[in-house]
Design an enzyme around this catalytic site. Structure first.
Site, PDB file in Angstrom:
ATOM      1  N   GLY A  22      -2.602  -6.074  11.436  1.00 37.60           N
ATOM      2  CA  GLY A  22      -1.285  -6.573  10.774  1.00 37.60           C
ATOM      3  C   GLY A  22      -0.256  -5.366  10.733  1.00 37.60           C
ATOM      4  CD  GLU A  34      -6.513 -10.522   6.559  1.00 34.30           C
ATOM      5  OE1 GLU A  34      -6.848 -11.786   6.781  1.00 34.30           O
ATOM      6  OE2 GLU A  34      -5.713  -9.821   7.497  1.00 34.30           O
ATOM      7  CG  ASN A  45      -8.021 -14.978  12.036  1.00 31.95           C
ATOM      8  OD1 ASN A  45      -7.941 -16.028  11.638  1.00 31.95           O
ATOM      9  ND2 ASN A  45      -8.229 -13.935  11.136  1.00 31.95           N
ATOM     10  CB  SER A 103      -2.218  -3.921  15.891  1.00 29.74           C
ATOM     11  OG  SER A 103      -1.784  -4.048  14.422  1.00 29.74           O
ATOM     12  CE  LYS A 135      -4.919 -12.089  10.420  1.00 28.47           C
ATOM     13  NZ  LYS A 135      -4.993 -10.824   9.935  1.00 28.47           N
ATOM     14  CD  GLU A 176     -10.557  -8.130  13.312  1.00 32.02           C
ATOM     15  OE1 GLU A 176      -9.930  -8.482  14.071  1.00 32.02           O
ATOM     16  OE2 GLU A 176     -10.852  -8.499  12.172  1.00 32.02           O
ATOM     17  CG  HIS A 223     -10.926 -11.316   8.876  1.00 27.00           C
ATOM     18  ND1 HIS A 223     -10.046 -10.480   7.981  1.00 27.00           N
ATOM     19  CD2 HIS A 223     -10.516 -11.374  10.071  1.00 27.00           C
ATOM     20  CE1 HIS A 223      -8.936 -10.280   8.747  1.00 27.00           C
ATOM     21  NE2 HIS A 223      -9.304 -10.565   9.921  1.00 27.00           N
TER      22      HIS A 223
END
Ligand code: PEP
Length: 252
Positions: free
Chosen positions: A170, A95, A10, A209, A12, A164, A93
């Site tokens: 991240g 985010e 991904n 990660s 992003k 996730e 996701h």
């Protein structure tokens, strides 16, 4: 490793045409490992160019609108994604859930719209750090699945779920292999309860990660069928190592 591995990058909000050379190198890595399904999810702006560059990897979208068309400035629908040559999309996701306030119901509508447009779907779920610390992780993920798994007869056939943990995205922090396995077993049980036998074929990816150094260990956890990779998918060097790790486990 459960089943045929699926390794998805991904990108992003990263990636200009200058990065197509990296995508070509990832595509060559995919060609070297035909036993692994490889996908890349660039920003919308790069999908067409990447589809042209890719021969051995699938190209997907990062999100789609629940409606097929209309007055939704700035949004991209599932049929528009399919028209670019994308063959799957991520939905839900963390985010999107956190920064755009997407509810489970909205995520489910997006997943259904993507399937309706002929796309595959990667549905993301995962708990926050506070939810894990208070022992709520499995309940939270279970509720996300109840609320956002796509419906419809053949929904399971083109679905993957990505677990996730929000606190691992991240951050360089990852759950223990035991915790990954426990959550993936719980997700598998939920998929079987919702889809019956078809739930057994849904690939459950781990994301958060994953990198060249920890991929082999995480991919070996119970019921893990692949990985959704953010930062480490931006260079062919690290992403190719993750693809190789999946290939080695699949062949073992
Ligand atoms: C992601 O955002 O889907 C992700 C897994 O990111 P990272 O690998 O950078 O943690």
């Amino acid at each position: 490793m459960t089943g045929r591995p699926y390794i998805v990058g991904n990108w992003k909000m990263n990636g200009t045409r200058a990065m197509l050379s990296e995508a070509r190198a990832i595509d060559r890595a995919a060609a070297r490992h035909p036993g692994v399904d490889v996908g890349i999810v660039p920003p919308f702006t790069l999908i067409s160019a990447m589809v042209e560059a890719a021969q051995d990897m699938a190209v997907g979208g990062q999100d789609c609108h629940a409606k097929p068309s209309g007055a939704f400035t700035g949004d991209v629908s599932a049929p528009l994604l399919a028209d670019t040559g994308a063959v799957f999309t991520i939905v839900g996701h963390s985010e999107r859930r956190a920064l755009h306030g997407e509810s489970n119901a909205e995520v489910q509508a997006k997943a259904n719209a993507a399937l309706e447009a002929g796309l595959g779907v990667i549905l993301c779920v995962g708990e926050t750090e506070a939810e894990r610390d208070s022992g709520q992780a499995e309940a939270v993920v279970g509720a996300q699945l109840d609320g956002s798994l796509p419906t419809g007869e053949d929904a399971a056939a083109r679905l993957s779920v990505a677990y996730e943990p929000v606190w691992a995205i991240g951050t360089g922090r990852v759950p223990s292999v035991d915790d990954v396995g426990a959550m993936h077993r719980a997700i598998r049980a939920k998929l079987s309860a919702v889809y019956g036998e078809a739930g057994a074929a849904v690939r459950v990816l781990y994301g958060g990660s994953v990198n060249a150094g920890n991929a082999a260990e995480l991919l070996a956890a119970d019921e893990v069928g692949g990985a959704l990779v953010g930062g480490a998918s931006l260079t062919a060097e690290s992403f190719a190592t993750i693809i190789s790790a999946a290939a080695a486990l699949a062949e073992a």
